[in-house]
Design an enzyme around this catalytic site. Structure first.
Site, short mmCIF file in Angstrom:
data_model
loop_
_atom_site.label_atom_id
_atom_site.label_comp_id
_atom_site.label_asym_id
_atom_site.label_seq_id
_atom_site.Cartn_x
_atom_site.Cartn_y
_atom_site.Cartn_z
N LYS A 1 -11.66 -3.45 -4.56
CA LYS A 1 -12.43 -1.72 -5.52
C LYS A 1 -11.96 -0.59 -5.79
O LYS A 1 -12.70 0.70 -6.34
CB LYS A 1 -13.30 -2.26 -4.32
CG LYS A 1 -13.15 -2.29 -3.30
CD LYS A 1 -14.01 -2.11 -1.53
CE LYS A 1 -13.29 -1.64 -0.79
NZ LYS A 1 -12.54 -3.25 -0.60
N LYS B 1 -4.06 -9.03 -6.72
CA LYS B 1 -5.46 -9.08 -6.39
C LYS B 1 -6.52 -7.74 -7.12
O LYS B 1 -6.19 -6.90 -7.18
CB LYS B 1 -5.62 -9.05 -5.43
CG LYS B 1 -7.07 -9.35 -4.17
CD LYS B 1 -6.92 -9.05 -2.75
CE LYS B 1 -8.12 -9.55 -2.02
NZ LYS B 1 -8.18 -9.58 -1.00
N LYS C 1 0.83 -1.30 -0.02
CA LYS C 1 -0.09 -0.07 -0.09
C LYS C 1 1.28 0.99 0.38
O LYS C 1 0.16 2.46 -0.79
CB LYS C 1 -1.05 0.33 1.14
CG LYS C 1 -2.10 -1.43 1.33
CD LYS C 1 -2.70 -0.79 2.59
CE LYS C 1 -3.91 -2.20 1.98
NZ LYS C 1 -5.00 -1.72 3.02
#
Length: 331
Positions: free
Chosen positions: A201, A198, A115
């Site tokens: 969203k 992955k 992240k």
């Protein structure tokens, strides 16, 4: 709470429109677990603050997430459904567990490293400390089982380590939670155009993602564009055929079939025909889900009552845990 049933905790962040990956990886399995577990399902809006800054969109996303829970068969009379931010004990326990967590443990978290690259301009302390709040979510309810995807396994291990450390110093207090990963396939749905990462969203390329509110045309377009390979042979091998393997995974998961059974069914099918059948199946599934979603979404008083009652139930359990911890620590 029925003490004869194990306590299961799971949560989803309302950081954007939910995807078919969120549905397959967790929400799809929640309703069936209501009969065997005492289920506590949170909408993790505090976690969403690490990357989510649009307040009005967050308000909408929280209610949307609740409606997807209900549409997937989560029964508020059987399970506790609540907003994380409405139960302040999560933050209370978060601080206490900070004092039982080592800096080096957090530095080793793979998701923080990932992240940090994605949100390079917003590497806040919340991203770094996220796993401690997740540990608080889990341990606050003395959870026996936590339904997670493979990418959350390291975070659960941290929660277990913190619980062991606390218990060693103060006597057996926390349950040591076990992970529940539905199966090795469905726990991780990959991006359609890049099946090595992955499905997310928050992906800026929406062609990578099938959202639960996508219409039929959008589903067909995205599945048709999805990456496969030139072999035109349908079988599962995530290393050499990540694209077609991901599509097989989606089909098998939504059909609740073994992936090797699906391989046999489509052994002589072309990629083009398989994609068409997959898109049809996804569209039909989403159509049913969306009809229920809109029914619930148009009943705001009902949604508010569910969240209020869920927070009330969660607080009763959480406050007991906090009071016992305060007594142990002399606070």
């Amino acid at each position: 709470m029925n003490l004869l049933k194990p306590i299961l905790f799971s949560a989803v962040q309302p950081s954007g429109t939910l995807t078919i990956g969120n549905y397959i990886g967790s929400i799809l399995h929640w309703s069936s677990m209501q009969t065997t577990h005492h289920c506590i399902y949170s909408i993790a809006d505090l976690h969403a603050l690490t990357v989510f800054k649009n307040i009005s969109s967050l308000q909408q996303s929280k209610l949307d997430t609740l409606c997807f829970y209900l549409s997937a068969g989560i029964n508020p009379k059987q399970s506790i459904i609540f907003l994380q931010s409405q139960v302040h004990q999560h933050c209370q326990l978060n601080w206490i567990l900070n004092c039982y967590t080592y800096f080096g443990e957090l530095k080793r978290m793979v998701q923080f490293k990932q992240k940090s690259k994605i949100y390079a301009k917003n590497i806040n302390s919340g991203l770094f400390n996220y796993p401690i709040l997740m540990s608080s979510d889990i341990l606050l309810y003395q959870s026996n089982v936590v339904l997670i995807g493979k990418d959350q396994k390291q975070h659960l291990e941290l929660a277990r380590n913190i619980a062991h450390r606390f218990n060693f110093l103060h006597g057996k207090f926390f349950n040591i939670p076990d992970s529940y990963i539905p199966n090795k396939y469905s726990c991780k749905i990959m991006a359609l155009l890049n099946p090595t990462i992955k499905m997310s969203k928050t992906d800026v390329n929406h062609n990578n993602v099938i959202f639960l509110l996508d219409n039929k045309k959008s589903v067909f377009n995205k599945i048709n564009k999805s990456v496969t390979d030139s072999e035109n042979k349908i079988f599962y091998n995530s290393d050499t055929k990540p694209g077609i393997s991901n599509l097989l995974n989606i089909y098998a998961s939504l059909k609740r079939q073994n992936i090797h059974e699906v391989e046999k069914i489509f052994k002589k099918t072309s990629y083009k025909d398989f994609k068409y059948l997959l898109a049809c199946m996804i569209s039909n599934k989403l159509s049913v889900l969306q009809e229920k979603f809109h029914y619930f979404r148009n009943n705001l008083p009902y949604l508010k009552n569910i969240l209020d009652y869920g927070a009330y139930q969660a607080k009763k359990i959480a406050q007991k845990t906090i009071e016992n911890i305060y007594n142990l620590l002399g606070l």
